[in-house]
Motif scaffolding. Structure first.
Motif, PDB file in Angstrom:
ATOM      1  N   THR A   4       0.852  -1.181   0.000  1.00 23.76           N
ATOM      2  CA  THR A   4       0.000   0.000   0.000  1.00 23.76           C
ATOM      3  C   THR A   4       0.883   1.225   0.000  1.00 23.76           C
ATOM      4  OG1 THR A   4      -0.109   0.009   2.411  1.00 23.76           O
ATOM      5  CG2 THR A   4      -1.861  -1.143   1.249  1.00 23.76           C
ATOM      6  N   GLY A   5       0.379   2.298  -0.540  1.00 20.85           N
ATOM      7  CA  GLY A   5       1.124   3.556  -0.551  1.00 20.85           C
ATOM      8  C   GLY A   5       0.248   4.659  -0.026  1.00 20.85           C
ATOM      9  N   ILE A  22      -6.800   8.102  -5.931  1.00 22.23           N
ATOM     10  CA  ILE A  22      -5.849   7.258  -5.187  1.00 22.23           C
ATOM     11  C   ILE A  22      -5.710   5.983  -6.007  1.00 22.23           C
ATOM     12  CG2 ILE A  22      -5.350   6.115  -2.992  1.00 22.23           C
ATOM     13  CD1 ILE A  22      -7.275   8.092  -1.659  1.00 22.23           C
ATOM     14  N   ILE A  23      -4.686   5.945  -6.835  1.00 20.53           N
ATOM     15  CA  ILE A  23      -4.559   4.930  -7.866  1.00 20.53           C
ATOM     16  C   ILE A  23      -3.676   3.772  -7.396  1.00 20.53           C
ATOM     17  CG2 ILE A  23      -3.916   4.472 -10.260  1.00 20.53           C
ATOM     18  CD1 ILE A  23      -6.220   6.445  -9.922  1.00 20.53           C
ATOM     19  N   ALA A  24      -4.165   2.565  -7.556  1.00 27.02           N
ATOM     20  CA  ALA A  24      -3.367   1.368  -7.258  1.00 27.02           C
ATOM     21  C   ALA A  24      -2.474   1.065  -8.454  1.00 27.02           C
ATOM     22  CB  ALA A  24      -4.277   0.179  -6.962  1.00 27.02           C
ATOM     23  N   PRO A  25      -1.147   0.999  -8.279  1.00 27.26           N
ATOM     24  CA  PRO A  25      -0.234   0.764  -9.408  1.00 27.26           C
ATOM     25  C   PRO A  25      -0.180  -0.705  -9.808  1.00 27.26           C
ATOM     26  CG  PRO A  25       1.023   0.970  -7.388  1.00 27.26           C
ATOM     27  CD  PRO A  25      -0.420   1.199  -7.008  1.00 27.26           C
ATOM     28  N   VAL A  26      -1.295  -1.206 -10.324  1.00 30.35           N
ATOM     29  CA  VAL A  26      -1.417  -2.638 -10.599  1.00 30.35           C
ATOM     30  C   VAL A  26      -0.478  -3.078 -11.724  1.00 30.35           C
ATOM     31  CG1 VAL A  26      -2.992  -4.454 -11.362  1.00 30.35           C
ATOM     32  CG2 VAL A  26      -3.774  -2.735  -9.737  1.00 30.35           C
ATOM     33  N   LYS A  27      -0.551  -2.389 -12.866  1.00 30.55           N
ATOM     34  CA  LYS A  27       0.278  -2.802 -13.996  1.00 30.55           C
ATOM     35  C   LYS A  27       1.763  -2.617 -13.689  1.00 30.55           C
ATOM     36  CE  LYS A  27      -1.027  -1.939 -18.279  1.00 30.55           C
ATOM     37  NZ  LYS A  27      -1.217  -1.292 -19.611  1.00 30.55           N
ATOM     38  N   GLY A  36     -11.581  -1.604  -9.546  1.00 32.16           N
ATOM     39  CA  GLY A  36     -10.464  -2.532  -9.417  1.00 32.16           C
ATOM     40  C   GLY A  36      -9.764  -2.746 -10.745  1.00 32.16           C
ATOM     41  N   ASN A  37      -8.549  -3.212 -10.680  1.00 32.67           N
ATOM     42  CA  ASN A  37      -7.785  -3.613 -11.864  1.00 32.67           C
ATOM     43  C   ASN A  37      -7.117  -4.948 -11.588  1.00 32.67           C
ATOM     44  OD1 ASN A  37      -7.409  -0.305 -12.132  1.00 32.67           O
ATOM     45  ND2 ASN A  37      -7.664  -1.360 -14.084  1.00 32.67           N
ATOM     46  N   ASP A  38      -7.174  -5.830 -12.565  1.00 28.89           N
ATOM     47  CA  ASP A  38      -6.503  -7.129 -12.474  1.00 28.89           C
ATOM     48  C   ASP A  38      -5.501  -7.258 -13.611  1.00 28.89           C
ATOM     49  OD1 ASP A  38      -8.014  -7.854 -10.281  1.00 28.89           O
ATOM     50  OD2 ASP A  38      -9.503  -8.961 -11.443  1.00 28.89           O
ATOM     51  N   SER A  39      -4.279  -7.635 -13.271  1.00 28.19           N
ATOM     52  CA  SER A  39      -3.241  -7.893 -14.269  1.00 28.19           C
ATOM     53  C   SER A  39      -2.839  -9.356 -14.196  1.00 28.19           C
ATOM     54  CB  SER A  39      -2.002  -7.016 -14.015  1.00 28.19           C
ATOM     55  OG  SER A  39      -2.268  -5.659 -14.259  1.00 28.19           O
ATOM     56  N   ASP A  40      -2.890 -10.035 -15.330  1.00 30.10           N
ATOM     57  CA  ASP A  40      -2.460 -11.429 -15.406  1.00 30.10           C
ATOM     58  C   ASP A  40      -1.534 -11.572 -16.616  1.00 30.10           C
ATOM     59  OD1 ASP A  40      -3.984 -13.049 -13.303  1.00 30.10           O
ATOM     60  OD2 ASP A  40      -5.590 -11.912 -14.270  1.00 30.10           O
ATOM     61  N   GLY A  63      -3.616   2.937  -4.006  1.00 28.01           N
ATOM     62  CA  GLY A  63      -4.496   1.923  -3.464  1.00 28.01           C
ATOM     63  C   GLY A  63      -3.730   0.668  -3.099  1.00 28.01           C
ATOM     64  N   CYS A  64      -4.442  -0.277  -2.548  1.00 30.76           N
ATOM     65  CA  CYS A  64      -3.831  -1.534  -2.131  1.00 30.76           C
ATOM     66  C   CYS A  64      -3.614  -2.445  -3.338  1.00 30.76           C
ATOM     67  CB  CYS A  64      -4.735  -2.220  -1.116  1.00 30.76           C
ATOM     68  SG  CYS A  64      -4.098  -3.795  -0.521  1.00 30.76           S
ATOM     69  N   VAL A  65      -2.441  -3.080  -3.385  1.00 33.91           N
ATOM     70  CA  VAL A  65      -2.096  -3.974  -4.484  1.00 33.91           C
ATOM     71  C   VAL A  65      -1.623  -5.303  -3.927  1.00 33.91           C
ATOM     72  CG1 VAL A  65      -0.593  -4.353  -6.474  1.00 33.91           C
ATOM     73  CG2 VAL A  65      -1.438  -2.064  -5.981  1.00 33.91           C
TER      74      VAL A  65
END
Length: 222
Positions: free
Chosen positions: A14-15, A198-203, A158-162, A19-21
């Protein structure tokens, strides 16, 4: 001698303004690099784009390549666009090899064999996957009044990276390892007068996770 290694790692971060990743990495290595010096070889990282419903993003491929390059300057990474232009049309989505066995077919083409030899291509890494947005909710309204303009509300998504990286050894004409990462995160947009994302750095987290594992694989040849 073949070596089988399976590693699974889960990380949560988290930052203050992020957001939470959560990220999970799986690694399976069949053969570690046998070159005494990777300075005598090059590596190309390409994105799979043969699926009809998505494409592996060029910016993600560049991110992974830059991550490996920064981590070990002795590993020469050939840019995706540079490689595809040099070997056009053999690595376009319709003609790109899908299996290591297709390497023999490619090498029967003199221009392809000559260019690969010129580039000293030892490893080809195919990355397959994408980042998608999920479960968006909330609402926000903005307007202009006597006191000025402003917004009020709250949104979340939400964002999902696979992604999965498959490593081919051009010398042995075989698959020598696979690395995959699954990363998810939740971003928020609260607004009291001014929206604050508040952006979660998913990618970015997926890029770092995959890049770290590929860097570890490629650096093990030293």
């Amino acid at each position: 001698m073949k070596k089988h290694l399976l590693v699974s790692l889960t990380l949560a971060a988290t930052g203050l303004l992020g957001g939470c990743v959560t990220s999970t990495v799986d690694e399976m290595v069949f053969n570690t690099p046998t070159l005494e010096n990777m300075e005598d070889a090059s590596v190309v990282i390409l994105g799979r784009r043969h699926a009809s419903d998505y494409e592996t993003e060029p910016d993600f491929i560049k991110c992974v390549g830059d991550h490996v390059r920064r981590g070990n300057g002795s590993v020469e990474i050939i840019g995706e666009l540079e490689f595809m232009n040099a070997l056009y049309p053999w690595f376009e989505p319709r003609t790109a090899p899908l299996r290591p066995a297709d390497i023999d077919r490619l090498l029967l083409q003199p221009p392809v064999a000559d260019k690969l030899a010129e580039l000293k291509t030892e490893y080809m890494i195919w990355i397959d996957g994408s980042t998608v947005q999920t479960n968006a909710s909330g609402s926000m309204s903005c307007g202009v009044g006597p006191g000025g303009a402003g917004c009020f509300g709250f949104g979340t998504w939400g964002n999902d990276s696979d992604y999965e990286a498959t490593i081919w050894d051009f010398t042995d004409k075989a698959e020598v390892g696979r690395v995959s990462t699954s990363t998810s995160g939740q971003s928020y947009m609260p607004a009291v007068v001014v929206p604050i994302p508040i952006i979660a750095p998913v990618k970015g987290t997926a890029c770092d996770s995959l890049g770290d594992q590929l860097l570890q694989f490629l650096s093990s040849g030293y």
